[in-house]
Design a protein around this motif. Structure first.
Motif, PDB file in Angstrom:
ATOM      1  N   GLU A   9       6.865   3.414  -7.818  1.00 19.79           N
ATOM      2  CA  GLU A   9       7.728   3.890  -6.735  1.00 19.79           C
ATOM      3  C   GLU A   9       8.272   2.680  -6.000  1.00 19.79           C
ATOM      4  OE1 GLU A   9       6.307   6.963  -4.187  1.00 19.79           O
ATOM      5  OE2 GLU A   9       5.329   8.044  -5.833  1.00 19.79           O
ATOM      6  N   VAL A  10       9.585   2.675  -5.789  1.00 23.85           N
ATOM      7  CA  VAL A  10      10.274   1.534  -5.191  1.00 23.85           C
ATOM      8  C   VAL A  10      10.993   1.999  -3.929  1.00 23.85           C
ATOM      9  CG1 VAL A  10      12.062  -0.218  -5.567  1.00 23.85           C
ATOM     10  CG2 VAL A  10      10.560   0.455  -7.453  1.00 23.85           C
ATOM     11  N   ARG A  11      10.937   1.161  -2.893  1.00 24.54           N
ATOM     12  CA  ARG A  11      11.685   1.417  -1.661  1.00 24.54           C
ATOM     13  C   ARG A  11      12.484   0.178  -1.325  1.00 24.54           C
ATOM     14  NH1 ARG A  11       9.858   5.403  -3.208  1.00 24.54           N
ATOM     15  NH2 ARG A  11       8.835   7.074  -2.102  1.00 24.54           N
ATOM     16  N   PRO A  12      13.690   0.295  -0.819  1.00 20.13           N
ATOM     17  CA  PRO A  12      14.353   1.564  -0.559  1.00 20.13           C
ATOM     18  C   PRO A  12      14.665   2.291  -1.854  1.00 20.13           C
ATOM     19  CG  PRO A  12      15.846  -0.265  -0.145  1.00 20.13           C
ATOM     20  CD  PRO A  12      14.511  -0.857  -0.447  1.00 20.13           C
ATOM     21  N   GLN A  54       4.724   5.816   6.258  1.00 18.41           N
ATOM     22  CA  GLN A  54       3.753   6.267   7.234  1.00 18.41           C
ATOM     23  C   GLN A  54       3.002   5.102   7.863  1.00 18.41           C
ATOM     24  OE1 GLN A  54       1.363   9.148   5.228  1.00 18.41           O
ATOM     25  NE2 GLN A  54       3.120  10.383   4.646  1.00 18.41           N
ATOM     26  N   GLY A  55       3.483   3.896   7.600  1.00 20.36           N
ATOM     27  CA  GLY A  55       2.874   2.714   8.205  1.00 20.36           C
ATOM     28  C   GLY A  55       3.217   2.635   9.679  1.00 20.36           C
ATOM     29  N   THR A  56       2.702   1.623  10.340  1.00 22.00           N
ATOM     30  CA  THR A  56       2.883   1.506  11.791  1.00 22.00           C
ATOM     31  C   THR A  56       4.023   0.589  12.193  1.00 22.00           C
ATOM     32  OG1 THR A  56       1.262  -0.276  11.817  1.00 22.00           O
ATOM     33  CG2 THR A  56       0.447   1.971  12.228  1.00 22.00           C
ATOM     34  N   SER A  57       4.641  -0.100  11.234  1.00 28.75           N
ATOM     35  CA  SER A  57       5.654  -1.095  11.598  1.00 28.75           C
ATOM     36  C   SER A  57       6.951  -0.463  12.099  1.00 28.75           C
ATOM     37  CB  SER A  57       5.966  -2.006  10.406  1.00 28.75           C
ATOM     38  OG  SER A  57       6.638  -1.274   9.409  1.00 28.75           O
ATOM     39  N   GLY A  58       7.275   0.729  11.652  1.00 27.86           N
ATOM     40  CA  GLY A  58       8.518   1.378  12.063  1.00 27.86           C
ATOM     41  C   GLY A  58       9.728   0.920  11.275  1.00 27.86           C
ATOM     42  N   CYS A  59       9.591  -0.156  10.491  1.00 25.41           N
ATOM     43  CA  CYS A  59      10.702  -0.660   9.675  1.00 25.41           C
ATOM     44  C   CYS A  59      10.613  -0.042   8.278  1.00 25.41           C
ATOM     45  CB  CYS A  59      10.632  -2.176   9.532  1.00 25.41           C
ATOM     46  SG  CYS A  59      10.789  -3.032  11.098  1.00 25.41           S
ATOM     47  N   PRO A  60      11.743   0.193   7.628  1.00 26.49           N
ATOM     48  CA  PRO A  60      11.670   0.723   6.270  1.00 26.49           C
ATOM     49  C   PRO A  60      11.042  -0.303   5.330  1.00 26.49           C
ATOM     50  CG  PRO A  60      13.943   0.203   6.864  1.00 26.49           C
ATOM     51  CD  PRO A  60      13.107   0.007   8.096  1.00 26.49           C
ATOM     52  N   ALA A  61      10.188   0.166   4.454  1.00 18.80           N
ATOM     53  CA  ALA A  61       9.488  -0.717   3.527  1.00 18.80           C
ATOM     54  C   ALA A  61      10.428  -1.189   2.423  1.00 18.80           C
ATOM     55  CB  ALA A  61       8.304   0.022   2.918  1.00 18.80           C
ATOM     56  N   ILE A  62      10.214  -2.412   1.978  1.00 15.40           N
ATOM     57  CA  ILE A  62      10.922  -2.954   0.830  1.00 15.40           C
ATOM     58  C   ILE A  62       9.847  -3.469  -0.116  1.00 15.40           C
ATOM     59  CG2 ILE A  62      12.497  -4.717  -0.013  1.00 15.40           C
ATOM     60  CD1 ILE A  62      13.864  -4.650   2.711  1.00 15.40           C
ATOM     61  N   GLY A  63       9.622  -2.747  -1.183  1.00  8.68           N
ATOM     62  CA  GLY A  63       8.580  -3.129  -2.116  1.00  8.68           C
ATOM     63  C   GLY A  63       8.325  -2.021  -3.122  1.00  8.68           C
ATOM     64  N   TYR A  64       7.133  -2.063  -3.715  1.00 11.84           N
ATOM     65  CA  TYR A  64       6.786  -1.071  -4.732  1.00 11.84           C
ATOM     66  C   TYR A  64       5.302  -0.742  -4.659  1.00 11.84           C
ATOM     67  CZ  TYR A  64       4.473  -4.641  -7.560  1.00 11.84           C
ATOM     68  OH  TYR A  64       3.623  -5.612  -8.002  1.00 11.84           O
ATOM     69  N   PRO A  95       0.849  -1.191   0.000  1.00 14.14           N
ATOM     70  CA  PRO A  95       0.000   0.000   0.000  1.00 14.14           C
ATOM     71  C   PRO A  95       0.887   1.244   0.000  1.00 14.14           C
ATOM     72  CG  PRO A  95      -0.632  -1.519   1.759  1.00 14.14           C
ATOM     73  CD  PRO A  95       0.647  -2.031   1.170  1.00 14.14           C
ATOM     74  N   LEU A  96       0.460   2.287  -0.668  1.00 15.11           N
ATOM     75  CA  LEU A  96       1.257   3.501  -0.788  1.00 15.11           C
ATOM     76  C   LEU A  96       1.607   4.079   0.582  1.00 15.11           C
ATOM     77  CD1 LEU A  96       2.599   5.503  -2.664  1.00 15.11           C
ATOM     78  CD2 LEU A  96       0.442   6.748  -2.779  1.00 15.11           C
ATOM     79  N   GLN A  97       0.689   4.015   1.536  1.00 18.82           N
ATOM     80  CA  GLN A  97       0.946   4.550   2.871  1.00 18.82           C
ATOM     81  C   GLN A  97       2.123   3.830   3.526  1.00 18.82           C
ATOM     82  OE1 GLN A  97      -2.309   4.167   5.595  1.00 18.82           O
ATOM     83  NE2 GLN A  97      -1.353   5.451   7.148  1.00 18.82           N
ATOM     84  N   GLU A  98       2.156   2.504   3.381  1.00 22.00           N
ATOM     85  CA  GLU A  98       3.267   1.736   3.955  1.00 22.00           C
ATOM     86  C   GLU A  98       4.566   2.034   3.232  1.00 22.00           C
ATOM     87  OE1 GLU A  98       4.556  -2.923   4.663  1.00 22.00           O
ATOM     88  OE2 GLU A  98       2.440  -2.451   4.397  1.00 22.00           O
TER      89      GLU A  98
END
Length: 198
Positions: A108-111, A90-100, A83-86
């Motif tokens: 959009e890709v993270r990291p 701005q998600g709740t996990s506190g960990c950096p997202a790895i995905g798209y 999800p774009l929010q994650e």
């Protein structure tokens, strides 16, 4: 079936619909039919692969992009849809997202990185025109095109019964194409049960 290209499809659509006076509207009917087919059809012939360059984790999707099938990072690691929010942190996990995430006509890709990603995706059906008179769908399932065009002609005529009959034939032809696609992909596959077995 005698349909092999744009011209023969035009002739047969006129015959099947009982209208030989709509040739001037044929490009419009064809565009509407392809638009509707692109919304629902997903078969192997629609799959393409592309390398997408990123700048700060954002890249432009191919012009014929419909839906992602697989996204791989530059190192070959699969990325999952988020999800774009994650993805935006701005998600709740506190960990950096790895995905798209797909945002409009961009991915959009993270990291974030500047490395290319490898995208396998479903592409739009190549538009059929007088200048490009055939494509994979005219070769593999011309009946899908035919019934889709007859349906569009019937909708234009405001003939609900004819449109309903053509739509039923189109759905049947698409179901046959889908079944052939499943057999192509999975016909010789073995069933594997995950987890512990007794």
């Amino acid at each position: 079936m005698t349909i092999s290209d744009y011209a023969s499809l035009l002739v047969d659509a006129g015959e099947y619909s009982g209208r030989d006076d709509v040739a001037h509207l044929f490009p419009r009917f064809l565009a509407l039919a392809e638009l509707k087919l692109n919304r629902v059809m997903r078969v192997a012939e629609m799959e393409k692969a592309a390398s997408v360059p990123l700048a700060e984790g954002v890249g432009s999707l191919p012009a014929d992009f419909l839906e992602a099938r697989q996204v791989l990072a530059g190192d070959g690691r699969p990325l999952r849809a988020l999800p774009l929010q994650e993805l935006s942190g701005q998600g709740t996990s506190g960990c950096p997202a790895i995905g798209y995430a797909i945002v409009g006509s961009a991915i959009e890709v993270r990291p974030k990185s500047g490395a290319d990603i490898r995208l396998t995706y479903y592409a739009k059906i190549p538009p059929l025109t007088a200048e490009a008179p055939s494509n994979w769908l005219t070769e593999k399932a011309p009946d899908v095109y035919l019934y889709a065009l007859v349906e569009e002609i019937a909708v234009w005529e405001r003939d609900a019964a004819k449109a309903g009959a053509a739509e039923a034939l189109k759905r049947q032809a698409m179901a046959g194409l889908g079944l052939a696609d499943e057999r192509l992909r999975w016909g010789n596959a073995e069933i594997v049960i995950g987890g512990l077995t007794p």
